[in-house]
Write a protein that holds these residues in place. Structure first.
Motif, PDB file in Angstrom:
ATOM      1  N   GLU A  16       0.736  -1.256   0.116  1.00 31.70           N
ATOM      2  CA  GLU A  16       0.062   0.031   0.100  1.00 31.70           C
ATOM      3  C   GLU A  16       0.927   1.453  -0.005  1.00 31.70           C
ATOM      4  N   ARG A  17       1.992   1.125   0.734  1.00 23.01           N
ATOM      5  CA  ARG A  17       2.919   2.467   0.816  1.00 23.01           C
ATOM      6  C   ARG A  17       3.453   2.832  -0.490  1.00 23.01           C
ATOM      7  N   MET A  18       3.904   1.585  -1.213  1.00 26.75           N
ATOM      8  CA  MET A  18       4.672   1.964  -2.358  1.00 26.75           C
ATOM      9  C   MET A  18       3.489   2.256  -3.518  1.00 26.75           C
ATOM     10  N   ALA A  19       2.419   1.812  -3.275  1.00 24.72           N
ATOM     11  CA  ALA A  19       1.314   2.149  -4.431  1.00 24.72           C
ATOM     12  C   ALA A  19       1.077   3.521  -4.117  1.00 24.72           C
ATOM     13  N   LEU A  20       1.051   4.339  -3.014  1.00 27.57           N
ATOM     14  CA  LEU A  20       0.749   5.573  -2.700  1.00 27.57           C
ATOM     15  C   LEU A  20       2.063   6.462  -3.064  1.00 27.57           C
ATOM     16  N   ALA A  21       3.312   6.086  -2.949  1.00 28.87           N
ATOM     17  CA  ALA A  21       4.269   6.689  -3.400  1.00 28.87           C
ATOM     18  C   ALA A  21       4.394   6.880  -4.879  1.00 28.87           C
ATOM     19  N   MET A  22       3.786   5.926  -5.592  1.00 27.34           N
ATOM     20  CA  MET A  22       3.606   6.128  -7.096  1.00 27.34           C
ATOM     21  C   MET A  22       2.308   6.855  -7.381  1.00 27.34           C
ATOM     22  N   ASP A  23       1.585   6.998  -6.483  1.00 25.95           N
ATOM     23  CA  ASP A  23       0.423   7.701  -6.562  1.00 25.95           C
ATOM     24  C   ASP A  23       0.408   9.177  -7.309  1.00 25.95           C
ATOM     25  N   GLY A  24      -0.387   9.639  -8.061  1.00 24.93           N
ATOM     26  CA  GLY A  24      -0.194  10.937  -8.714  1.00 24.93           C
ATOM     27  C   GLY A  24      -0.446  12.095  -7.649  1.00 24.93           C
ATOM     28  N   ASN A  25      -1.321  11.741  -6.546  1.00 25.89           N
ATOM     29  CA  ASN A  25      -1.665  12.865  -5.776  1.00 25.89           C
ATOM     30  C   ASN A  25      -0.516  12.958  -4.408  1.00 25.89           C
TER      31      ASN A  25
END
Length: 125
Positions: A16-25
């Motif tokens: 989840e952290r890695m997905a959020l790190a790559m999130d455009g927001n």
């Protein structure tokens, strides 16, 4: 929503952290550093991301805990979104062999390449 993303950043697992790190927001990115489970490997991964919020890159660069790690320091120096003052300060952490590579690269900021060349010359003198 945004609140859910912030909660995931603060308490989520590695995926989840890695997905959020790559999130455009980019507003979510600062909350990732406050997660107690964050590992050095994850910070090194985030330091390489040109999509990461520059404020977060500067915070990583200010942390001696993170910049003691050569992989993180190198990633920050090469990341075009790292604030220039932070990248220049991190040149001291790089070995001479890395400074030599950086000084010859044409894909990095000219100021950074010149500073790397100057540091290398001072080390040799």
């Amino acid at each position: 929503g945004m609140d859910d993303k912030i909660n995931l950043a603060l308490s989520g697992d590695r995926e989840e952290r890695m997905a959020l790190a790559m999130d455009g927001n980019r507003a979510v990115h600062p909350h990732l550093l406050r997660n107690a489970k964050l590992s050095i490997e994850e910070v090194a991964f985030m330091a390489r991301l040109p999509s990461l919020n520059p404020i977060v890159l500067a915070k990583i660069a200010e942390s001696s805990t993170y910049t003691q790690n050569l992989q993180i320091a190198k990633a920050l120096v090469y990341n075009p979104k790292t604030p220039m003052t932070s990248a220049l300060r991190l040149l001291d952490r790089l070995p001479s062999s890395e400074l030599a590579i950086l000084a010859k690269r044409t894909s990095v900021n000219l100021r950074l390449a010149t500073a790397a060349k100057d540091k290398l010359m001072r080390r040799k003198a």
